[in-house]
Each structure stands twice: as C-alpha cells, then as structure tokens.
Write an enzyme that holds these catalytic residues in place. Structure first.
Site, PDB file in Angstrom:
ATOM      1  N   CYS A 189     -25.876  41.365 -48.540  1.00  0.00           N
ATOM      2  CA  CYS A 189     -25.688  42.734 -49.019  1.00  0.00           C
ATOM      3  C   CYS A 189     -27.048  43.325 -49.429  1.00  0.00           C
ATOM      4  O   CYS A 189     -27.399  44.450 -49.056  1.00  0.00           O
ATOM      5  CB  CYS A 189     -24.730  42.723 -50.210  1.00  0.00           C
ATOM      6  SG  CYS A 189     -24.008  44.327 -50.586  1.00  0.00           S
ATOM      7  N   GLY A 228     -16.356  15.300 -37.568  1.00  0.00           N
ATOM      8  CA  GLY A 228     -15.096  15.513 -38.269  1.00  0.00           C
ATOM      9  C   GLY A 228     -14.525  14.273 -38.921  1.00  0.00           C
ATOM     10  O   GLY A 228     -13.567  14.357 -39.694  1.00  0.00           O
ATOM     11  N   CYS A 257     -19.641  42.998 -50.600  1.00  0.00           N
ATOM     12  CA  CYS A 257     -19.927  41.760 -49.888  1.00  0.00           C
ATOM     13  C   CYS A 257     -19.897  40.586 -50.853  1.00  0.00           C
ATOM     14  O   CYS A 257     -20.483  40.641 -51.936  1.00  0.00           O
ATOM     15  CB  CYS A 257     -21.324  41.812 -49.261  1.00  0.00           C
ATOM     16  SG  CYS A 257     -21.459  42.889 -47.847  1.00  0.00           S
ATOM     17  N   CYS A 308     -18.090  47.412 -47.030  1.00  0.00           N
ATOM     18  CA  CYS A 308     -18.613  47.064 -48.341  1.00  0.00           C
ATOM     19  C   CYS A 308     -18.995  48.348 -49.082  1.00  0.00           C
ATOM     20  O   CYS A 308     -19.647  49.242 -48.515  1.00  0.00           O
ATOM     21  CB  CYS A 308     -19.840  46.156 -48.182  1.00  0.00           C
ATOM     22  SG  CYS A 308     -20.790  45.926 -49.702  1.00  0.00           S
ATOM     23  N   CYS A 335     -23.197  48.215 -49.354  1.00  0.00           N
ATOM     24  CA  CYS A 335     -24.100  48.277 -48.210  1.00  0.00           C
ATOM     25  C   CYS A 335     -23.434  48.868 -46.978  1.00  0.00           C
ATOM     26  O   CYS A 335     -24.089  49.093 -45.969  1.00  0.00           O
ATOM     27  CB  CYS A 335     -24.662  46.891 -47.888  1.00  0.00           C
ATOM     28  SG  CYS A 335     -23.456  45.787 -47.131  1.00  0.00           S
TER      29      CYS A 335
END
Lengths: 226, 256, 276
Positions: free
Chosen positions: C268, C29, C262, C237, C240
């Site tokens: 997808c 970080g 998606c 979605c 899909c």
C-alpha cells in the site's frame, strides 16, 4: 424327481445325557414328476421328520436323498440353497416371516429371490391372494397379526408362487374352511398337471383321496424297538 | 462357481489364549453366513481377521477380487487391503459410533466412500447420498443433520448406507442389531434382507442372536472356545443341531 | 550479540533443521518431523518459523517480518528485533528488498522472485486433522494418498453454507501428491503459492517442517461444480486505490464507520509513494 433310499435318522439328545432317539430306518421313497405321494402313519411315526429331511431341514443319518439330481446328504449348503430357490418348495404348517413385511411381499419373495421382475412377482402374489380369498385390505399388512387361517393361506400362496418342480406339503388344508380347502386342492392338482413331484401329509382323508396317487405308510420305516 | 471368500486354517492367538483356531469355510456369491456363539467364542476375533482389522497368526483369506480373481488378502500390501476396505468390502459395526463420523453430516458420511474413490462432483455425491438415505428409510430432509441427532436405529441404518454406497460385494457385520429395541431390530433386519437380495451381496454376520441368523442367514457356523463346532444350512443347524454345544445354545433361547 | 551463536541456535541444531528443510524441498508438501527447540518466546508466536528463519539466514541477508501483512504489529516487531539482536542482519519493510521474509497468515502482494525465501509460521500443519484425530492414521493416509476426507470437509461446507466457506488455511495438493495446509493464509493468497521463491513452513509446537520448492504446482481443492474461488472484495483499497490486493476492514469510529485498506502495508505504501 425324488429318490430316497436306505435313509436312516436318529436324534442324539446331548442335553439329556446323550439319549439316542431312532426315528427312521432304511426308508425309501420315489416320486415321479406329476405324481403326488401322501405319507401316512400314526402320529410320531416320522412323517414330519421325513418331510424335513426331504427339504434338507433335518440332516439325514445315512442313505441317499436325491432331489432333482442333487443328493442332499452330500451337497454343499449353497447347492441346497439354490435347489430350494429353484426346484424344491415347502409349505410348512407355520408361517415364519420377518415382522413388518407386508403379506403381498411375503408371497412374492420366492419369485423375487429367483430374479423375477418385481412388478410381475407382485402381480402373481396378488392373484394368488385373491384366489385364496385373503381380503385385500390385509395385503399391505404383516401376516404376523393375522388369524391362523389367514396365515395359512398366505403360507400356501407363498409356497405356490413359484412353480417348483418338487413340492413338499405339510398339512396344507388344516385350519381351512371348505371353500378355501377346495382352492388349495385345485392348486395342488394344477401343480401336478404342471409336472410337479409332490409329497404331502394330509390328515384330511377326503383331501388325500382327491389329490394323492399313492400312499406310503411311514410306520414301516420305524425302527423296531428290541 | 468361484467362492467370493475362501478361508483356511485361520488362527489367531492372544499369548496363550486362543482367539480363533484353524477356522476354514467357503462363502459363495449372494450367500449370507451367520457366525454364532457366546461372548468369548472367538466370533468377533474371526470377523476382525477376515476384514483385515486384525492380523492372524496363520491361515489364508482368499477373496475373489474384481480385477485379478482370487487373491489372499493377508499377503496383499496395506494399500491394496485398505482399498478393498473402502470399495468391495464393507464393515457394519455393532456400535454405529464406531462406523460413523459423528461430527460429519449424514450426507457427508454417506458421500465419504465416493469421494475416497475420486468423486469430484458435489451434485453427484449429493444425489447419491439422498438416494441412499431414502433406501435406508431416513427422511432426506435430515441429510445435513449430524448422526448425533439420530436415534440408535437411524444411526445404524445410516452406517449401512455409508457402507453400501460404494456397491461392495462382501459385507462384514458385527452384531448389527445389538443394542436396538426389538421393533427397531425387525425393521433393520427387513431392510438388510431386502438390500442383500437386491444387491446380490455376500455377507458374514456375527451375532449371538439366533433369531437374527434365522431371518438373515443362509448358513450358520457355530463357534465355541475359538473353534468351529458345527456348520450347515441355517434352518438345519437351528432345527436339527448335531453338536452338544449347539443343542444347548438352541434350547437356551426363549420361545415367544 | 555476544554470548549467542549467530541466529541464536547452535550450529548442530541449524544443521538438523537444514536437513529437514532439504528433505521438505525434495518431497514437496511432505511434513518432515524435526526436533523443535525451546525458543525464547511462547508457542503460537511463531517458534516454528523462527527456527526455520534462523537456519536459513546468513549475515548477508536482508530480513523482513510480517504479521497479517503488516510489518509493525507486536509479533512482527518482536521477531524482527529478536533477529536484529542475534544476527545483526539488515532488516527491511520493503518486500522487494528482502531476501528472507518470515510471515504469519499472508503472502506479500508484490510478486516474489527466485532470490527470495518465504518462511511461514504454522500452527497446525496437518490438513487432515479436522476429521481424523489420530496421527498414526493421518500419516497412513498421506502415505497411501487416501485424501477422500479432505473433500468431505469441503462437502460439509457446501451442504451447510451453499458454497465452500473455508476462507483461510484452504487445503491444497502439492505437485499432484501431498495434501498440505498452507497455514492460515486467506484463500485469496492460494494462487500465489505457485511462486519462483522458495517457501518453507515451520510448525514449532507440532515439530514439523514442510516446503514448496520454486515453480511447483499447487492446486486448491474443489469440486467440479463448485470450483475454487479465491474471492476478492468488491472494492478498491481506500488508501491506495489498489483493486488487486487483499483488504482489511479497519474500524474508524464508534458509530460503525469503517474503511477497507490493503492488508499488505508495504504494498500500500509503495503504491502511494508511486502515486505521490
């Protein structure tokens, strides 16, 4: 409670070429608990100067000023502040307050500073204002707009809010009518009964005669001009 | 009684010019000390050195910490000093813009110090902010407004709330009433007096306004050319000034 | 690829960047400054990510680039083509087949593995910048872990909108230490920041590299009474039928019609391939 010895005071006026004004020399004064001493002497003899030194408002030039066991001439500022909070009260001729603060809070302030419960402090303040006949509608207003007499009574109420063991009174009855004057003198008598050591300046001879146990002529401390 | 702050030999030079020279004093809990003098007298330099915003060349600033008692803040590590700066100390700037986050709401400004020390409940932070806004007499309905929408007096009161929310013990104030209208000044002074008394705060107030010190301060330190020329009880210094400079200062004030 | 060193950058520069990456991995970080190079594309087009990718790619890698989850947007296509030209590495659109994935603003839906590196393009790496414009001050705040300001930002969100409305670039604390901007990914992706893959972040203009090593704790900031919520659209979605993916709104006509699909095109397509 009050013990002054060998006190001298002079003012050096730096803005006026360093002129030295000598006001008090070898002054001494003792006041016992429950006793009221009136300072006398013509205008300019140093009564007010002595009072202010007793309060620590003016700096002593020399000598000792012992109040309630504390020597003001040596004490650190925070000692004098706590002395003023707990022991040493002063009713001056003029009220000096923060604008906008209501009269009742002005009167209660010394108690609040001592940590007294707010409700109890305000209650005591209201009783004093009632006794001194300050009209109730004024209590919630700032005293800055009051008449001279009203201001003076607020000032006295404030001075008597806490039962100081030492009390300094500078003309407490000036600009008061007969009825209020009587109330103030009663307050002084009650303070004496309560054991307060009091030093006062009273131009009003009858008032002085009623409350003072002794008189001290301050002109005896005025330096002889050669 | 242990002084909350003990300062000795504090000196700051700007090259050949003296910022402040050999300043020393003790401040006791609950005391308010006024530092007066004209512009350039070194009073602001002194305040910055005391508050850790400037590093002095010499001297000590011993603060009575909660955990470990008296410690010289000048020899503390940076993190320790910064931690003091957002917990036990507070700094009220003359210009509220220097002490506020202008792009953050009033509530966020007040809540920042709480979040800085780990407050993690929004509801708690929010109610503390509301409480403090009302204590400084800002309408709670303004809590989500940004300080830019506030008047100068309100901004200054918000700055005070933001500083006092963490319950500091020592407050540094730099001309807190400067730049405000007289009536607004009076309100602020009254507020400060009340807060100082109720919270038992110790404070150092730098100002050139003698009326402000008379109403706010217990003690006064008079500075000239970086040096302390006179100290004493506030009313004593104002009513019976000893030093030539203090006499000049006091006699220069317009009487109303 | 004659005339270019492998992956465009010279070997010394790649070493310099790798050192920064190693330091970043060692201090999760933490923003490591690096000497960002001029790249043959403008700032804002992923120059930071491109330099990180250039430093980690080897000839055996399979490279994938996505922009907002899609492999075929201009940015993704031009970066993919750039690396094809300067490295000759194999490229792919399949998440599971890639060894290095450069991304802008998304984390793939398909869970990543220990064999993969995810490289983020970062516009502004400093999470504290929102309230503190001074770099000297933000560095000090990181050094001393003075992160109260981050909560001020969240406080402002709740005060204004009744909830934490930060929807992307949602601040996180890494390994219980550094406050980090995860780049402008949707907060939906934040839970995926705790991953078996190595995650590297490159900011070209700001000249910073930082990293989240595999299996590192990444906590999204919140309040106890307003806990972090990754938020998920309340619908599947349209193509899909996935109910666990981040959806994009696609406008289908001029009359306000739209559909939600998606955002991760590979995910997808894989699902539809499976379904077919």
């Amino acid at each position: 409670m009050i013990s002054v010895s060998g006190l001298s005071k002079s003012f050096t006026l730096h803005t006026q070429g360093g002129a030295v004004l000598s006001v008090l020399q070898n002054a001494s004064l003792t006041v016992a608990p429950g006793e009221c001493v009136a300072l006398t002497g013509e205008s300019g003899s140093g009564k007010s100067t002595l009072m202010r030194i007793l309060y620590g408002n003016y700096l002593a030039g020399g000598g000792r000023v012992v109040i309630g066991g504390t020597d003001l001439t040596r004490a650190a500022p925070h000692r004098i502040i706590s002395l003023r909070r707990e022991t040493l009260g002063y009713v001056s001729q003029f009220l000096r307050v923060v604008p906008r603060v209501p009269a009742v809070e002005v009167v209660a302030e010394p108690l609040l500073a001592l940590g007294v419960d707010e409700a109890a402090a305000l209650d005591r303040a209201r009783r004093l204002l009632t006794r001194l006949r300050v009209p109730e509608p004024l209590w919630s207003l700032s005293p800055t707009t009051f008449s001279g007499g009203e201001q003076q009574r607020v000032n006295i109420a404030r001075g008597f809010a806490h039962a100081y063991p030492v009390l300094l009174l500078d003309e407490p009855t000036a600009s008061l009518d007969a009825v209020n004057r009587d109330t103030v003198l009663q307050l002084i008598e009650e303070a004496k009964t309560g054991g307060a050591a009091i030093v006062g300046i009273f131009h009003d001879a009858a008032a002085r005669a009623r409350v003072a146990d002794r008189e001290v002529d301050v002109s005896q401390f005025t330096p002889r001009t050669s | 009684m242990t002084p909350i702050l003990q300062v000795g030999g504090l000196t700051k030079r700007y090259g050949r010019h003296i910022g402040c020279l050999d300043v020393g004093f003790r401040l006791f809990p609950g005391e308010v000390m006024g530092v007066v003098g004209e512009s350039g007298s070194g009073k602001s330099t002194l305040l910055s050195c005391l508050a850790g915003l400037l590093t002095p060349d010499a001297g000590e600033v011993i603060f009575d910490t909660r955990a470990e008692g008296p410690r010289d803040t000048l020899t503390m590590s940076d993190p320790e000093r910064r931690m003091l700066g957002r917990t036990d100390w507070a700094f009220v700037h003359q210009n509220p813009r220097d002490g506020l986050r202008m792009r953050v709401s009033a509530g966020g400004n007040v809540g920042e110090r709480l979040m800085a020390v780990g407050a993690k409940r929004y509801g708690t932070i929010r109610s503390a902010a509301e409480d403090w806004l009302s204590r400084v007499e800002i309408d709670v309905s303004r809590i989500d407004d940004r300080p830019a929408a506030f008047s100068g007096g309100m901004q200054q009161r918000l700055q005070i709330a933001r500083n006092l929310v963490s319950g500091p013990r020592l407050v540094f104030m730099d001309e807190p009433t400067g730049g405000l209208d007289v009536s607004v000044q009076a309100r602020l002074l009254d507020l400060l007096r009340g807060l100082v008394r109720r919270m038992g705060l110790s404070a150092i107030v730098v100002t050139h306004d003698l009326a402000v010190v008379r109403l706010l301060a217990d003690r006064i330190m008079v500075m000239k050319d970086g040096r302390v020329v006179e100290t004493g009880l506030a009313d004593q210094v104002l009513d019976d000034p000893q030093h030539a400079y203090t006499q000049l200062l006091v006699s220069s004030v317009l009487q109303v | 690829m004659t005339g270019y060193n492998f992956a465009y950058l010279d070997e010394q520069t790649k070493r310099m960047i790798r050192r920064a990456i190693l330091k970043g991995v060692a201090i999760p970080g933490y923003q490591v400054p690096f000497a960002s190079r001029e790249m043959p594309m403008p700032y804002g087009w992923g120059t930071g990510g491109v330099q990180v990718s250039a430093a980690v790619l080897t000839p055996d890698d399979r490279f994938k680039v996505i922009d907002q989850g899609s492999d075929d947007t201009t940015n993704a296509v031009s970066i993919r083509k750039f690396f094809q030209k300067v490295t000759d590495v194999e490229t792919t659109e399949r998440t599971c087949a890639a060894t290095v994935i450069q991304t802008r603003h998304r984390i793939p839906e398909t869970p990543l593995t220990e064999d993969q590196i995810l490289v983020y393009q970062v516009p502004i790496p400093e999470p504290l910048r929102f309230l503190e414009p001074r770099e000297t001050e933000t560095r000090k705040m990181h050094a001393l872990e003075e992160y109260g300001l981050m909560h001020v930002k969240l406080y402002e969100d709740i005060a204004r909108n009744g909830a934490i409305s930060t929807a992307y670039a949602y601040p996180v604390q890494v390994h219980d230490r550094y406050m980090m901007d995860p780049s402008p990914i949707p907060k939906f992706d934040n839970p995926k920041l705790e991953s078996p893959a190595i995650q590297l972040f490159g900011a070209g203009r700001e000249q910073r590299i930082y990293a989240v090593p595999p299996y590192t704790q990444v906590v999204s900031l919140d309040f106890e009474d307003y806990p972090f919520d990754p938020s998920k659209a309340e619908r599947p979605c349209a193509l899909c039928g996935a109910t666990d993916s981040y959806l994009d709104e696609v406008i289908t006509d001029d009359r306000g019609g739209c559909m939600f699909v998606c955002s991760d095109t590979d995910y997808c397509a894989e699902r539809r391939g499976e379904a077919a």
